[in-house]
Design an enzyme around this catalytic site. Structure first.
Site, PDB file in Angstrom:
ATOM      1  N   GLU A 104       0.847  -1.185   0.000  1.00 40.18           N
ATOM      2  CA  GLU A 104       0.000   0.000   0.000  1.00 40.18           C
ATOM      3  C   GLU A 104       0.882   1.234   0.000  1.00 40.18           C
ATOM      4  OE1 GLU A 104      -3.900  -1.863   2.325  1.00 40.18           O
ATOM      5  OE2 GLU A 104      -2.770  -0.254   3.253  1.00 40.18           O
ATOM      6  N   HIS A 150     -11.226  10.659   6.659  1.00 38.72           N
ATOM      7  CA  HIS A 150     -11.072   9.218   6.879  1.00 38.72           C
ATOM      8  C   HIS A 150     -10.594   8.842   8.272  1.00 38.72           C
ATOM      9  CE1 HIS A 150     -10.432   5.038   5.976  1.00 38.72           C
ATOM     10  NE2 HIS A 150      -9.127   5.116   6.139  1.00 38.72           N
ATOM     11  N   ARG A 182      -1.199   9.130   8.864  1.00 40.70           N
ATOM     12  CA  ARG A 182      -1.081   7.700   9.158  1.00 40.70           C
ATOM     13  C   ARG A 182      -0.628   6.904   7.942  1.00 40.70           C
ATOM     14  NH1 ARG A 182      -4.693   3.301   8.598  1.00 40.70           N
ATOM     15  NH2 ARG A 182      -6.437   4.664   8.081  1.00 40.70           N
ATOM     16  N   HIS A 202      -8.636  10.615   3.160  1.00 39.98           N
ATOM     17  CA  HIS A 202      -8.275   9.533   2.247  1.00 39.98           C
ATOM     18  C   HIS A 202      -8.483  10.000   0.812  1.00 39.98           C
ATOM     19  CE1 HIS A 202      -7.888   5.586   0.454  1.00 39.98           C
ATOM     20  NE2 HIS A 202      -7.565   5.097   1.635  1.00 39.98           N
ATOM     21  N   ARG A 252      -0.966   8.937   1.821  1.00 41.33           N
ATOM     22  CA  ARG A 252      -2.324   9.430   1.612  1.00 41.33           C
ATOM     23  C   ARG A 252      -2.446  10.944   1.585  1.00 41.33           C
ATOM     24  NH1 ARG A 252      -5.469   5.230   5.659  1.00 41.33           N
ATOM     25  NH2 ARG A 252      -5.148   3.388   4.371  1.00 41.33           N
TER      26      ARG A 252
END
Length: 484
Positions: free
Chosen positions: A114, A334, A369, A227, A273
């Site tokens: 990711e 998010h 994050r 997000h 992100r």
């Protein structure tokens, strides 16, 4: 439900459940959730758990560095060190509880990539990892005689009393009080303070408000993650298109159906992100359009159905077949990186009060994050909270004693539109790239709403409590942004 327990845990997501399961079974535990026990931010987590289970092609140092880079090095290095080193043993423990991660034909655990990760280290259960973990932890919790789970019960006030805490509750339209020596807040995020969010309806920041009213330190609440790829639809709760879709090769396209990330960041679609979200906003301003898409059509339908069944089905409900159609996406609130300030054992600045999961600020995430670190954080610091409570309860024989009290929840009905107004203020003032003017005017209006809620003698209802939480959260965020 009795009126006295050793430990009160508010919330039934991964953080709360794993804390309860990690406590000694001689301690009585009450878990409260204001809706159904399975409704939480945790249950919606798609991607997986980022964890170094093998040192063959990965290391704790690499995981730590990826986390620090994503967090713009505003992370607490000690907390990150604890996360990456303790994480593997907690992931193995939930596997002992029956959590099923996807496996290859030879039985080895599959790992995906990711954004922000330099290695494939995310273990997953299809694209419904959070729901799988919550399901298995709930089964284990219900099997424990020392754990009581009470749903549809809201904590509307929390106060310190001699020997512990008193929580005032709303359950079945009535008020009640429950006492506990220790209290763990595991109430999830604050997403419903925004007009559009990936969070469920329960994410109204109640734990942050309860801690704030008790005088606990609230840290970096303005560290809000947007997000980059939520399904761009009309609903208030936006359907998340997991980072793992880009990790498995999806392209991000602008309104002209062109890839554009190369103009902003060399990591392309796999940048962290916050970076991708800001790139989308900048590209939006450049093109004058909010139309953006993810393209995963170069993968086979069979592969997509197997790897992303939840996303495939969710998009199909919106008449989008991801095997042949582009997925409309746009940034959306998010996750919360800030929250109730805690130390490495999840202790707040109020004696006996702990916070775990998204409502806490461990310092792990910094300003952004890293994908799939959230479930790991809930596990690691939930375990550390439980261990600290176990140690303290062993060393102390003090107990909390219930007292007689009269609860009055009657009052005027809540005026309509306050929650909607708060969401509109936050969406306008602090979405991806802050608007300083809107922050200042928004703060004045939010403060007026908060004062009205506190002095208006309104009936204590779930709607009132959530409105008070949202106003409190909005006040703290906007004040923090205005002062920086």
């Amino acid at each position: 439900m009795k009126n006295k327990y050793d430990v009160l845990i508010v919330g039934t997501g991964v953080g709360g459940l794993y804390t309860a399961l990690s406590l000694p079974q001689n301690l009585s535990v009450l878990m409260l959730t204001k809706n159904e026990e399975k409704i939480s931010n945790s249950s919606l987590a798609q991607g997986g758990v980022a964890v170094v289970l093998s040192l063959e092609n990965d290391s704790y140092e690499l995981h730590m560095e990826d986390t620090m880079i994503a967090g713009q090095r505003a992370n607490d290095p000690d907390a990150v060190n604890v996360l990456v080193h303790q994480g593997p043993q907690e992931v193995r423990q939930i596997m002992n509880y029956g959590v099923d991660f996807d496996k290859a034909a030879d039985g080895s655990i599959l790992k995906t990539l990711e954004g922000g990760h330099c290695r494939r280290r995310i273990v997953h259960h299809k694209d419904t990892t959070g729901a799988e973990i919550v399901k298995k932890l709930l089964l284990e919790a219900h099997a424990r005689e020392n754990i009581t789970i009470q749903d549809n019960t809201m904590v509307y006030a929390l106060e310190k009393v001699k020997g512990g805490f008193c929580a005032d509750l709303l359950t079945d339209g009535k008020s009640a009080s429950v006492y506990a020596k220790y209290c763990v807040l595991a109430t999830g995020g604050i997403g419903r303070v925004y007009k559009y969010t990936t969070n469920p309806k329960v994410a109204t920041g109640d734990g942050v408000r309860l801690a704030y009213e008790l005088g606990a330190a609230i840290k970096n609440l303005s560290y809000v993650q947007f997000h980059p790829t939520a399904f761009n639809g009309p609903n208030r709760e936006q359907f998340l298109i997991s980072e793992a879709v880009r990790g498995e090769g999806a392209y991000l396209l602008n309104c002209k159906k062109e890839r554009f990330m190369h103009r902003y960041d060399q990591r392309l679609e796999l940048a962290p992100r916050d970076v991708v979200s800001k790139c989308i906003i900048m590209e939006s301003r450049k093109t004058g359009s909010n139309e953006f898409y993810l393209d995963i059509t170069h993968k086979s339908r069979e592969y997509l159905l197997n790897r992303f069944p939840g996303i495939y089905e969710g998009c199909l409900k919106q008449n989008v077949d991801i095997s042949k159609d582009l997925i409309p996406v746009f940034p959306c609130q998010h996750y919360l990186m800030g929250g109730i300030g805690v130390d490495l054992d999840a202790r707040t600045t109020v004696d006996g009060l702990y916070a775990v999961g998204e409502c806490s600020c461990t310092g792990v995430h910094g300003k952004n994050r890293l994908a799939s670190n959230s479930l790991l954080e809930a596990l690691v610091f939930g375990k550390r909270a439980a261990d600290d409570i176990a140690k303290l309860s062993k060393d102390s024989e003090n107990t909390v004693e219930p007292v007689e009290k009269t609860l009055d929840i009657a009052g005027a009905p809540l005026p309509k539109g306050l929650r909607t107004e708060i969401r509109s203020i936050m969406q306008r003032a602090y979405f991806v790239i802050p608007d300083p003017g809107a922050v200042r005017t928004g703060l004045k209006r939010v403060d007026a709403i908060l004062k009205r809620l506190k002095t208006g003698h309104f009936a204590i209802t779930p709607d009132y409590c959530e409105a008070l939480s949202l106003a409190t959260v909005a006040h703290i965020i906007l004040k923090e942004v205005d002062e920086t």
